[in-house]
Scaffold this active site. Structure first.
Site, PDB file in Angstrom:
ATOM      1  N   LYS A 105       0.771  -1.294   0.141  1.00  0.00           N
ATOM      2  CA  LYS A 105      -0.015   0.037  -0.012  1.00  0.00           C
ATOM      3  C   LYS A 105       0.695   1.167  -0.151  1.00  0.00           C
ATOM      4  CE  LYS A 105       0.475  -1.623   4.341  1.00  0.00           C
ATOM      5  NZ  LYS A 105       0.284  -2.381   5.506  1.00  0.00           N
ATOM      6  N   GLU A 129      -5.455  -6.044  -4.183  1.00  0.00           N
ATOM      7  CA  GLU A 129      -6.545  -6.592  -3.336  1.00  0.00           C
ATOM      8  C   GLU A 129      -5.978  -6.566  -1.889  1.00  0.00           C
ATOM      9  OE1 GLU A 129      -9.869  -6.114  -2.091  1.00  0.00           O
ATOM     10  OE2 GLU A 129     -10.362  -7.023  -3.832  1.00  0.00           O
ATOM     11  N   GLY A 134      -6.783  -6.380   4.291  1.00  0.00           N
ATOM     12  CA  GLY A 134      -6.562  -7.709   4.374  1.00  0.00           C
ATOM     13  C   GLY A 134      -7.429  -8.745   3.474  1.00  0.00           C
ATOM     14  N   GLY A 187       1.852  -9.177  15.513  1.00  0.00           N
ATOM     15  CA  GLY A 187       2.506  -9.274  14.042  1.00  0.00           C
ATOM     16  C   GLY A 187       1.525  -8.358  13.179  1.00  0.00           C
ATOM     17  N   GLU A 190       3.094  -2.384  11.396  1.00  0.00           N
ATOM     18  CA  GLU A 190       4.189  -2.239  10.498  1.00  0.00           C
ATOM     19  C   GLU A 190       5.571  -2.192  11.072  1.00  0.00           C
ATOM     20  OE1 GLU A 190       3.387  -1.684   7.053  1.00  0.00           O
ATOM     21  OE2 GLU A 190       1.370  -2.127   7.883  1.00  0.00           O
ATOM     22  N   ASP A 201      -0.436   4.682   7.334  1.00  0.00           N
ATOM     23  CA  ASP A 201      -1.014   3.459   6.917  1.00  0.00           C
ATOM     24  C   ASP A 201      -2.258   3.520   6.520  1.00  0.00           C
ATOM     25  OD1 ASP A 201      -0.446   0.276   6.137  1.00  0.00           O
ATOM     26  OD2 ASP A 201      -2.243   0.302   7.515  1.00  0.00           O
ATOM     27  N   LYS A 205      -4.171   3.473   2.330  1.00  0.00           N
ATOM     28  CA  LYS A 205      -5.300   2.489   1.966  1.00  0.00           C
ATOM     29  C   LYS A 205      -6.179   3.578   1.335  1.00  0.00           C
ATOM     30  CE  LYS A 205      -3.852  -0.835   5.269  1.00  0.00           C
ATOM     31  NZ  LYS A 205      -3.819  -1.488   6.486  1.00  0.00           N
ATOM     32  N   GLY A 302      -2.736  -9.898   9.039  1.00  0.00           N
ATOM     33  CA  GLY A 302      -2.384 -11.287   9.241  1.00  0.00           C
ATOM     34  C   GLY A 302      -2.006 -12.175   7.999  1.00  0.00           C
TER      35      GLY A 302
HETATM   36  N1  HSE Z   1      -0.100  -2.539   9.971  1.00  0.00           N
HETATM   37  C1  HSE Z   1      -1.171  -2.782   9.344  1.00  0.00           C
HETATM   38  C2  HSE Z   1      -2.491  -2.910  10.363  1.00  0.00           C
HETATM   39  C3  HSE Z   1      -1.064  -4.255   8.554  1.00  0.00           C
HETATM   40  O1  HSE Z   1      -2.243  -2.659  11.543  1.00  0.00           O
HETATM   41  O2  HSE Z   1      -3.534  -2.772   9.812  1.00  0.00           O
HETATM   42  C4  HSE Z   1      -2.130  -4.428   7.606  1.00  0.00           C
HETATM   43  O3  HSE Z   1      -2.082  -3.560   6.584  1.00  0.00           O
END
Ligand code: HSE
Length: 435
Positions: A105, A129, A134, A187, A190, A201, A205, A302
């Site tokens: 992204k 996508e 996700g 996890g 970022e 982030d 998007k 994920g």
């Molecule tokens: N760091 C992003 C989040 C990962 O927390 O949504 C998915 O794009």
């Protein structure tokens, strides 16, 4: 049976998930695609790590050029992330006539206009996508399912890390720092979590969604971005008492001649389904003129959910290849020559409801000074609440306003901040979905 060969760049979380799906669900995919989808090469700098996968011989390489230059590979899945290396490899792969699937992204938000133009000139596709939401098929939904709709607005929770942090503070009283550490351990975050908590982030998007919803060039730099780092447990508690949840929302609306695109913490009433989206889950509401409001909800980050979206894109491209066509569905939802630069409405021009919290000395006349300045700026107070609890000799004053102009509220807050009765910078949270 026809065989479509793919190569993967990066065996991190998503690349590993893609490989697992290919190996675990190969026969299922073959029965749906009518062709064999084969992993030909996968590149990563770390070939020793146990990923729980038994790769077929000759697949792994430490050299990404072995993927992008392999003449037998039809589709390259860029799962490296980051901007510079990923961009160079994608451009090389496009130059070699390969189609691209990417989860990147940040790269698409900053370089997407150039990358899509280059792909179109070369007659290949870039599918993305997995870059937004996700597993949620948000790109496919806007581009295909809603192709007959004029889209009025999209609002969504697009960052699992921020939603996890806000949910943990709201529902379990966990501190911001502890909640962020948990999100990192799980996890979602970022590599640089500033991208998550400062809203960048989400903005990456949103820039992609605005483009495919409205046929505008990707325009990250004009999006207003405010993250969640200034949200306090006090704000969350007061919002709760008034029937609101605080969520980091990505909002894009078409105003008729501009796009109102912004990312900021937002108070939304309990009656709005987005207020009940908790933990690392993502959700998006799309308003179309034919469909009305519709929602998507699911895991926005994920390994397996994001890999599922990458496989979906890969199979779409494979289907095009089998039938000898490409970009049957335009990459950015509009024909490339129809895409224009639609201006973004400056945040100062929006009108909405507001929550403001002042920290003020507890003495006679304080409220009248604050409300006098708000009145001078045509800001009408809907409710006001002051608690007795003192912090460094000051008391918090909470206000909800009726609809007001952003430019006026900013001017009023600046004047109020300079009063000697005010002890700290006021907090402001925009409210959506109320009357
Ligand atoms: N760091 C992003 C989040 C990962 O927390 O949504 C998915 O794009």
């Amino acid at each position: 049976m026809k065989e479509i060969k793919i190569g993967i760049l990066g065996l991190g979380t998503v690349g590993t998930g893609v490989t697992k799906i290919l190996y675990d669900n190969g026969p299922l995919i073959m029965s749906r695609l009518g062709a064999k989808l084969t992993l030909k090469k996968a590149a990563d700098i770390d070939l020793q790590r146990d990923r729980g996968i038994k790769f077929d011989d000759g697949i792994l390489t430490a050299d990404p050029l072995e993927v992008v230059n392999d003449p037998k590979i039809d589709i390259v899945l860029e799962m490296i992330g980051g901007e510079a290396i990923a961009k160079d490899l994608i451009l090389k792969a496009i130059d070699n006539g390969k189609h691209i699937v990417t989860a990147n992204k940040a790269l698409l938000a900053s370089q997407g206009n150039m990358l899509f133009k280059t792909a179109a000139e070369k007659g290949v596709s870039i599918a993305f996508e997995p870059s937004v939401g996700g597993c949620m098929p948000i790109i496919k939904t806007i581009r295909e399912s809603l192709v007959g709709n004029s889209i009025a607005s999209i609002s969504g929770i697009l960052n699992g890390t921020c939603n996890y942090i806000l949910s943990k503070i709201t529902n379990e009283g966990v501190s911001f720092e502890d909640a962020l550490s948990e999100a990192q351990a799980k996890g979602f975050a970022e590599a640089d979590p500033t991208l998550d908590i400062e809203g960048f982030d989400t903005a990456h998007k949103l820039a992609i969604l605005s483009s495919i919803a409205y046929g505008t060039e990707i325009n990250l730099n004009e999006i207003y971005v405010e993250g969640i780092s200034n949200i306090t447990a006090t704000d969350i508690e007061f919002a709760d008492q008034c029937g609101y949840r605080i969520k980091l929302l990505a909002i894009t609306k078409f105003t008729g001649n501009a796009i109102d695109a912004r990312v900021h913490p937002t108070m939304i009433p309990f009656s709005n389904p987005l207020s009940n989206v908790n933990g690392s889950l993502n959700a998006v509401t799309i308003s179309g003129d034919a469909v009305g409001d519709m929602m998507l909800y699911g895991h926005g980050a994920g390994m397996m959910p994001t890999a599922s979206a990458a496989i979906s894109d890969t199979i779409d491209i494979a289907r095009d290849l089998i039938y000898g066509t490409h970009t049957r569905v335009p990459m950015l939802s509009f024909q490339m020559e129809q895409i224009e630069k639609i201006p973004t409405q400056p945040i100062e021009e929006i009108s909405t409801h507001y929550y403001v919290r002042f920290s003020a000395i507890d003495q006679p006349g304080v409220l009248s000074k604050i409300s006098g300045i708000l009145g001078d700026h045509q800001i009408s107070i809907k409710s006001v609440h002051q608690t007795e609890q003192k912090l460094n000799g000051a008391v918090p004053i909470f206000m909800l306003t009726h609809q007001a102009k952003e430019a006026e509220i900013q001017k009023a807050l600046s004047k109020i901040s300079s009063l000697d009765i005010i002890t700290d910078t006021p907090s402001l949270i925009r409210i959506e979905g109320t009357n």
